[in-house]
Design an enzyme around this catalytic site. Structure first.
Site, PDB file in Angstrom:
ATOM      1  N   HIS A 180       0.854  -1.189   0.000  1.00 23.64           N
ATOM      2  CA  HIS A 180       0.000   0.000   0.000  1.00 23.64           C
ATOM      3  C   HIS A 180       0.892   1.242   0.000  1.00 23.64           C
ATOM      4  CE1 HIS A 180       0.754   0.648   4.262  1.00 23.64           C
ATOM      5  NE2 HIS A 180       0.299  -0.556   4.564  1.00 23.64           N
ATOM      6  N   HIS A 187      -2.681  -2.853  16.217  1.00 24.24           N
ATOM      7  CA  HIS A 187      -3.441  -3.749  15.346  1.00 24.24           C
ATOM      8  C   HIS A 187      -4.884  -3.949  15.781  1.00 24.24           C
ATOM      9  CE1 HIS A 187       0.749  -4.642  14.274  1.00 24.24           C
ATOM     10  NE2 HIS A 187       0.232  -4.703  13.071  1.00 24.24           N
ATOM     11  N   HIS A 215       3.984   1.628   2.345  1.00 18.16           N
ATOM     12  CA  HIS A 215       5.225   0.953   1.956  1.00 18.16           C
ATOM     13  C   HIS A 215       5.914   1.724   0.833  1.00 18.16           C
ATOM     14  CE1 HIS A 215       2.439  -2.437   3.211  1.00 18.16           C
ATOM     15  NE2 HIS A 215       3.360  -2.440   4.152  1.00 18.16           N
ATOM     16  N   LYS A 250      -2.720  -2.293   6.598  1.00 17.41           N
ATOM     17  CA  LYS A 250      -3.561  -3.399   6.164  1.00 17.41           C
ATOM     18  C   LYS A 250      -4.521  -3.798   7.292  1.00 17.41           C
ATOM     19  CE  LYS A 250      -4.385  -7.760   4.537  1.00 17.41           C
ATOM     20  NZ  LYS A 250      -4.798  -8.481   5.686  1.00 17.41           N
ATOM     21  N   CYS A 262       1.679 -10.803  19.775  1.00 19.81           N
ATOM     22  CA  CYS A 262       0.812 -10.179  18.777  1.00 19.81           C
ATOM     23  C   CYS A 262       1.323 -10.581  17.394  1.00 19.81           C
ATOM     24  CB  CYS A 262       0.822  -8.653  18.916  1.00 19.81           C
ATOM     25  SG  CYS A 262       0.028  -7.838  17.507  1.00 19.81           S
ATOM     26  N   CYS A 318      -3.636  -5.060  21.311  1.00 15.45           N
ATOM     27  CA  CYS A 318      -2.478  -4.346  20.769  1.00 15.45           C
ATOM     28  C   CYS A 318      -2.995  -3.046  20.155  1.00 15.45           C
ATOM     29  CB  CYS A 318      -1.797  -5.186  19.692  1.00 15.45           C
ATOM     30  SG  CYS A 318      -0.678  -4.213  18.668  1.00 15.45           S
ATOM     31  N   LYS A 344      -2.849   5.456  11.270  1.00 16.28           N
ATOM     32  CA  LYS A 344      -1.829   4.920  10.370  1.00 16.28           C
ATOM     33  C   LYS A 344      -2.491   4.171   9.216  1.00 16.28           C
ATOM     34  CE  LYS A 344       1.956   1.643  10.155  1.00 16.28           C
ATOM     35  NZ  LYS A 344       2.374   0.302  10.554  1.00 16.28           N
TER      36      LYS A 344
HETATM   37  N1  MSP Z   1       8.775  -6.869   8.105  1.00 15.63           N
HETATM   38  C1  MSP Z   1       8.893  -5.798   9.014  1.00 15.63           C
HETATM   39  C2  MSP Z   1      10.180  -5.032   8.823  1.00 15.63           C
HETATM   40  C3  MSP Z   1      11.412  -5.861   8.925  1.00 15.63           C
HETATM   41  S1  MSP Z   1      12.830  -4.914   8.575  1.00 15.63           S
HETATM   42  C4  MSP Z   1      14.099  -5.843   9.086  1.00 15.63           C
HETATM   43  C5  MSP Z   1       7.728  -4.843   8.824  1.00 15.63           C
HETATM   44  N2  MSP Z   1       7.122  -4.905   7.647  1.00 15.63           N
HETATM   45  S2  MSP Z   1       5.890  -4.026   7.167  1.00 15.63           S
HETATM   46  O1  MSP Z   1       5.414  -4.597   5.943  1.00 15.63           O
HETATM   47  O2  MSP Z   1       4.953  -3.864   8.221  1.00 15.63           O
HETATM   48  O3  MSP Z   1       6.491  -2.667   6.728  1.00 15.63           O
HETATM   49  C6  MSP Z   1       6.948  -1.752   7.640  1.00 15.63           C
HETATM   50  C7  MSP Z   1       7.477  -0.528   6.948  1.00 15.63           C
HETATM   51  O4  MSP Z   1       6.610  -0.080   5.910  1.00 15.63           O
HETATM   52  C8  MSP Z   1       7.533   0.617   7.921  1.00 15.63           C
HETATM   53  O5  MSP Z   1       8.689   0.607   8.703  1.00 15.63           O
HETATM   54  C9  MSP Z   1       7.523   1.775   6.972  1.00 15.63           C
HETATM   55  O6  MSP Z   1       8.801   1.883   6.411  1.00 15.63           O
HETATM   56  C10 MSP Z   1       6.534   1.330   5.914  1.00 15.63           C
HETATM   57  N3  MSP Z   1       5.166   1.715   6.243  1.00 15.63           N
HETATM   58  C11 MSP Z   1       4.073   0.886   6.321  1.00 15.63           C
HETATM   59  N4  MSP Z   1       2.982   1.636   6.566  1.00 15.63           N
HETATM   60  C12 MSP Z   1       3.318   2.936   6.659  1.00 15.63           C
HETATM   61  C13 MSP Z   1       2.624   4.130   6.878  1.00 15.63           C
HETATM   62  N5  MSP Z   1       1.325   4.182   7.029  1.00 15.63           N
HETATM   63  N6  MSP Z   1       3.351   5.271   6.916  1.00 15.63           N
HETATM   64  C14 MSP Z   1       4.703   5.291   6.756  1.00 15.63           C
HETATM   65  N7  MSP Z   1       5.380   4.186   6.532  1.00 15.63           N
HETATM   66  C15 MSP Z   1       4.732   2.984   6.480  1.00 15.63           C
HETATM   67  O7  MSP Z   1       7.464  -4.084   9.724  1.00 15.63           O
END
Ligand code: MSP
Length: 507
Positions: A18, A146, A21, A298, A126, A143, A295
């Site tokens: 999304h 989530h 990311h 998903k 969680c 949590c 935030k």
């Molecule tokens: N898999 C772990 C990270 C492991 S790194 C060794 C994880 N994954 S995640 O799919 O949840 O992605 C997290 C990252 O996606 C966040 O740290 C950020 O960089 C980005 N983001 C996901 N949603 C976001 C927002 N709504 N806003 C900003 N960044 C976001 O955590």
């Protein structure tokens, strides 16, 4: 030669990407491109985190073997950087053989160094965070991130002696005040360490999906440990026959959002020290993109698909909006209206119209030839700011502040047109030299803006340079007045950001 190694978090593959990311990937790409422009040897790593229990569960729900599932969905994650034009050097998947081998070796080193012991874990987990939780971290038993109740887990597994790393970590933080940026995140991580560190489970018992512990195959490495190691493992196998680790590890910089600060700023350097490696050079922690103050995620079900936005506005506009709409480092609300508005007002009017007007005037008043002239003093200030302040701001990861500086130049060019009124100069033959200079300044200023914008707008910058017949050379040293060449055949350019319908559904 300076080296620059930048990583994004590796994303969970339990669903498709999304805009949140895309946000980190875009910011990372801007920084990586900028360093390439400066002639730095750059390595940009992104990828996917595939061994999470939530990934396993989704595969199960779909009746798929987990490896089959991750192989399928990894494709949509590989499209994310392509979609937003992020030029990564390697896309790591934690199911890569090279990664799993390195994880086992890394964990074995920690074990051999005496930092791992066996114990019983009993507590809450969680699955959304893929993390153990204390009661104190929950809100109404859930949590807070989530909005789900954690699961009770009781198992014998292996613990990492994080508690014995409090002192080394505090020394690290003491010696390197810029280890974590922005400063308030440094303080947050540091006070967490000062508050005392508890050992944590480094493995999970009876999990069928993950990297087996080398000394006890009935357990797999805890997914967060497996995932963090990617930043180092990638350098061991990304390019066959090349030892990237020696060159790039000392320059490792991680970008991440605030929700995964502890894993990155506390656990990760401790794990590295325990395994006998140096901590990374720097971590930059950014905020969240939010919709209505929540935030985008998903699990909260309020996602915006970057594909939809790129389809309508193009990848450059999405990149531009993502870093401009919210100060990088802070949380901020985004809306589709704000994307539309920036597209129209800034890309369409400020930049697009400027290109159309400038090329049209060169075509009309000088028969498509850029008249050579020496640059006037009017634009010297904004050009000097781009030259000086953009690198300084990007060195501080201020992708928002740096584009502000470039945009000041774009606006200064627009003002210059209004002030000099080339259409009036054109009426008076006696002022031909003056008109030459104005047209030259505009072409040169647009050339400079394009070189600086390339890191942000990698599709638009070449379009502008081509429209002006200028070489497509993005080396930062070209950010200097008076380097525009006298191109022939410049034609009135059609709008680079054509008008679009306003979005109907509010996001
Ligand atoms: N898999 C772990 C990270 C492991 S790194 C060794 C994880 N994954 S995640 O799919 O949840 O992605 C997290 C990252 O996606 C966040 O740290 C950020 O960089 C980005 N983001 C996901 N949603 C976001 C927002 N709504 N806003 C900003 N960044 C976001 O955590």
């Amino acid at each position: 030669m300076t080296t620059f190694y930048l990583t994004t978090p590796i994303y969970y593959v339990n669903s498709t990407p999304h805009i949140g990311h895309a946000y980190t990937t875009i910011a990372a790409d801007i920084l990586a491109r900028h360093h390439k422009q400066r002639g730095d040897e750059t390595f940009f790593l992104t990828g996917t985190d595939e061994h999470a229990s939530k990934v396993y569960r989704v595969a199960e729900e779909q009746g798929l073997d987990p490896k089959v599932y991750v192989d399928q969905i990894a494709e949509s994650w590989k499209r994310l950087p392509e979609l937003v034009d992020a030029e990564y050097d390697f896309f790591i998947r934690t199911t890569d053989e090279g990664h799993t081998r390195f994880v086992q070796d890394f964990i074995q080193r920690i074990y051999d160094n005496g930092h791992i012991y066996q114990d019983v874990y009993a507590g809450l987990y969680c699955v959304g965070c893929e993390a153990f939780k204390t009661e104190a971290e929950l809100v109404d038993g859930k949590c807070p991130e989530h909005d789900t109740e954690p699961e009770w887990i009781e198992e014998t597994n292996y613990f990492f002696r994080l508690s014995s790393f409090q002192k080394p970590l505090l020394e690290l933080y003491g010696a390197r005040p810029d280890f974590v940026l922005p400063r308030f995140r440094y303080n947050e991580a540091r006070s967490f360490i000062e508050g005392g560190l508890q050992d944590f489970s480094l493995s999970r018992a009876g999990q069928p999906w993950g990297v087996p512990l080398p000394w006890d195959q009935s357990q797999v490495v805890y997914v967060w440990v497996d995932a963090l190691i990617n930043y180092l493992s990638a350098l061991t196998y990304a390019r066959e026959g090349e030892n990237l680790r020696e060159k790039f590890w000392p320059e490792a910089r991680h970008l991440l959002a605030k929700d995964i600060l502890r894993f990155h700023c506390v656990f990760w350097p401790a794990l590295l020290l325990a395994a006998g490696y140096d901590p990374p050079k720097q971590l930059f922690v950014h905020g969240w993109l939010q919709l209505d103050g929540r935030k985008i995620s998903k699990s909260l079900g309020n996602v915006i698909d970057p594909l939809d936005l790129v389809d309508v506005y193009g990848s450059d506009a999405v990149r531009f909006w993502a870093v401009r709409a919210v100060q990088f480092g802070q949380d901020g609300n985004v809306t589709l209206e704000s994307l539309h508005d920036r597209y129209e007002r800034e890309l369409g009017n400020d930049l697009g119209n400027l290109v159309s007007r400038t090329t049209a005037m060169i075509a009309r008043y000088r028969n498509g030839r850029i008249p050579l002239s020496s640059p006037g003093p009017e634009l010297a200030g904004p050009i000097a700011s781009v030259q000086r302040d953009v690198p300084a701001r990007l060195d501080a990861y201020d992708v928002t502040g740096a584009i502000d500086v470039i945009w000041d130049l774009v606006r200064a060019l627009n003002r210059y047109v209004e002030q000099t009124k080339p259409w009036e100069l054109a009426k008076d033959e006696a002022r031909a030299a003056e008109l030459d200079r104005v047209l030259y300044d505009l072409a040169d200023g647009l050339r400079i803006a394009s070189v600086a914008l390339w890191a942000y707008l990698p599709r638009t910058a070449p379009q502008i340079l081509r429209a002006l017949g200028q070489p497509e050379d993005y080396a930062w040293e070209n950010i200097a007045a008076g380097r525009a060449v006298s191109a022939e055949g410049v034609e009135a350019a059609s709008p680079i950001f054509p008008r679009l319908e306003a979005p109907t559904a509010a996001a």
